[in-house]
Design an enzyme around this catalytic site. Structure first.
Site, mmCIF file in Angstrom:
data_model
loop_
_atom_site.group_PDB
_atom_site.id
_atom_site.type_symbol
_atom_site.label_atom_id
_atom_site.label_comp_id
_atom_site.label_asym_id
_atom_site.label_seq_id
_atom_site.Cartn_x
_atom_site.Cartn_y
_atom_site.Cartn_z
ATOM 1 N N ARG A 61 0.819 -1.227 0.000
ATOM 2 C CA ARG A 61 0.000 0.000 0.000
ATOM 3 C C ARG A 61 0.844 1.265 0.000
ATOM 4 O O ARG A 61 0.417 2.314 0.488
ATOM 5 C CB ARG A 61 -0.978 0.006 1.199
ATOM 6 C CG ARG A 61 -1.926 -1.193 1.216
ATOM 7 C CD ARG A 61 -2.823 -1.244 -0.019
ATOM 8 N NE ARG A 61 -3.632 -2.446 -0.044
ATOM 9 C CZ ARG A 61 -3.354 -3.554 -0.744
ATOM 10 N NH1 ARG A 61 -2.268 -3.596 -1.497
ATOM 11 N NH2 ARG A 61 -4.142 -4.595 -0.700
ATOM 12 N N SER A 85 -12.034 2.205 4.666
ATOM 13 C CA SER A 85 -11.500 1.813 5.977
ATOM 14 C C SER A 85 -10.860 3.016 6.663
ATOM 15 O O SER A 85 -10.066 3.735 6.057
ATOM 16 C CB SER A 85 -10.462 0.704 5.822
ATOM 17 O OG SER A 85 -11.051 -0.464 5.295
ATOM 18 N N GLU A 97 -5.729 4.953 8.452
ATOM 19 C CA GLU A 97 -5.582 4.757 7.014
ATOM 20 C C GLU A 97 -6.111 5.984 6.278
ATOM 21 O O GLU A 97 -5.573 6.403 5.268
ATOM 22 C CB GLU A 97 -6.328 3.505 6.555
ATOM 23 C CG GLU A 97 -6.116 3.189 5.093
ATOM 24 C CD GLU A 97 -6.518 1.765 4.736
ATOM 25 O OE1 GLU A 97 -7.186 1.588 3.699
ATOM 26 O OE2 GLU A 97 -6.177 0.846 5.484
#
Length: 335
Positions: free
Chosen positions: A209, A257, A327
């Site tokens: 990520r 999220s 996040e």
């Protein structure tokens, strides 16, 4: 999803009006901004694109939350992106690049500088023999559907990932074993110097990520996809989308999220075990469907969401000793 990185000083004051400017000619809008701030006019007419002042960012994020951007520019070309960033750097104006705004929370005071929205004008798509050239402003789900229909695999499992291709490359977005790092050939970027360059995959330090692109802004990319059966791919895409809709508050305003998953468990499971599903402050609620989602159930403010974030982090740390990491990217100024 963000299309690049936030840079610049955060000391400038955000406008409090929250009203969208009328669609005025770029030179007039720029002249108005110069008179009000002491800055030279924003060169929208020369660069090419749509320019507004005091644009409510509630219109430009998945959360439907956010105060106004002092300047808001939708560039019509790669050169316009580079030019806008150059102007902001020259005049020490804080700047931010956004795609569809799917993983950001803009504070209620808005953003005190220039928001560059990567979308229409930078959303071209073309392919030949498995080589796909994609603009940063194209929505990831549109790319996924097109690739599946044409019978190309490698990106199809990202159907549930919101946001644009530019943000997807920058964050190395992925799902179910697919990610951008595994199919990327090269990325077109604006370098910190302001130059536009083509970076081969080998020079991009991808990790989970993350792309490691730093201050660079993604303008587009080249992907290598593998030929597969269109019907099989379309069936898999439909099933993945069905599962995502069944397991997340897919149809409510949210950022995706909120927290990264810790090694020991998942953020959603830990928050759920703290009994926080359905906890509500103002118009924001910890989703009853998936506890790692905080949803806007009715005119939520950024402050409402931030209070729930603090409640969840405190409860999980108290009960399990786990420090949840965000996040979602929290940007802008408090009101």
């Amino acid at each position: 999803m963000m299309a690049g990185r936030t840079v610049g000083k955060e000391s400038a004051k955000a406008s409090k009006s929250g009203k969208a400017a009328k669609a005025t000619p770029a030179k007039k809008a720029g002249a108005k901004s110069a008179a009000g701030t002491g800055l030279p006019p924003f060169p929208a007419a020369e660069l090419g694109g749509a320019f507004r002042e005091n644009e409510p960012l509630v219109r430009h994020t998945y959360y439907r939350i956010g105060g106004p951007a002092r300047y808001h520019f939708t560039p019509a070309s790669q050169e316009a992106v580079a030019g806008a960033i150059g102007w902001a750097r020259q005049h020490k104006v804080p700047w931010l690049v956004l795609g569809l705004g799917s993983n950001v929370l803009i504070r209620d005071g808005g953003f005190p500088g220039l928001v560059i929205k990567i979308g229409k004008g930078l959303d071209a798509l073309a392919h030949r023999a498995g080589i796909w050239k994609v603009g940063a402003g194209l929505a990831i789900p549109l790319l996924v559907r097109k690739a599946a229909e044409e019978g190309y695999a490698g990106i199809h499992r990202l159907i549930g990932v919101p946001g644009t291709v530019g943000g997807g490359v920058y964050m190395n977005a992925g799902a179910h074993g697919n990610d951008f790092a595994s199919v990327l050939v090269s990325a077109t970027v604006v370098e910190p110097s302001g130059a536009i360059s083509e970076m081969p995959r080998a020079k991009i330090p991808f990790s989970y990520r993350r792309s490691g692109l730093g201050d660079r802004v993604v303008l587009g990319c080249v992907l290598k996809l593998e030929k597969d059966e269109p019907e099989r791919l379309k069936t898999e895409v439909a099933e993945l989308l069905r599962r995502r809709k069944a397991g997340t508050p897919f149809d409510l305003a949210c950022c995706g999220s909120v927290f990264q998953n810790p090694v020991e468990s998942t953020a959603g499971r830990l928050i759920d075990q703290c009994g926080l599903k359905g906890r509500k402050i103002g118009g924001a609620e910890i989703s009853r469907m998936h506890a790692n989602y905080i949803v806007n159930v009715g005119n939520a403010s950024a402050d409402d969401v931030l209070k729930l974030i603090d409640i969840a982090r405190t409860a999980v740390f108290k009960d399990f000793g786990v420090e949840l990491e965000l996040e979602v990217k929290v940007l802008g100024e408090a009101k």
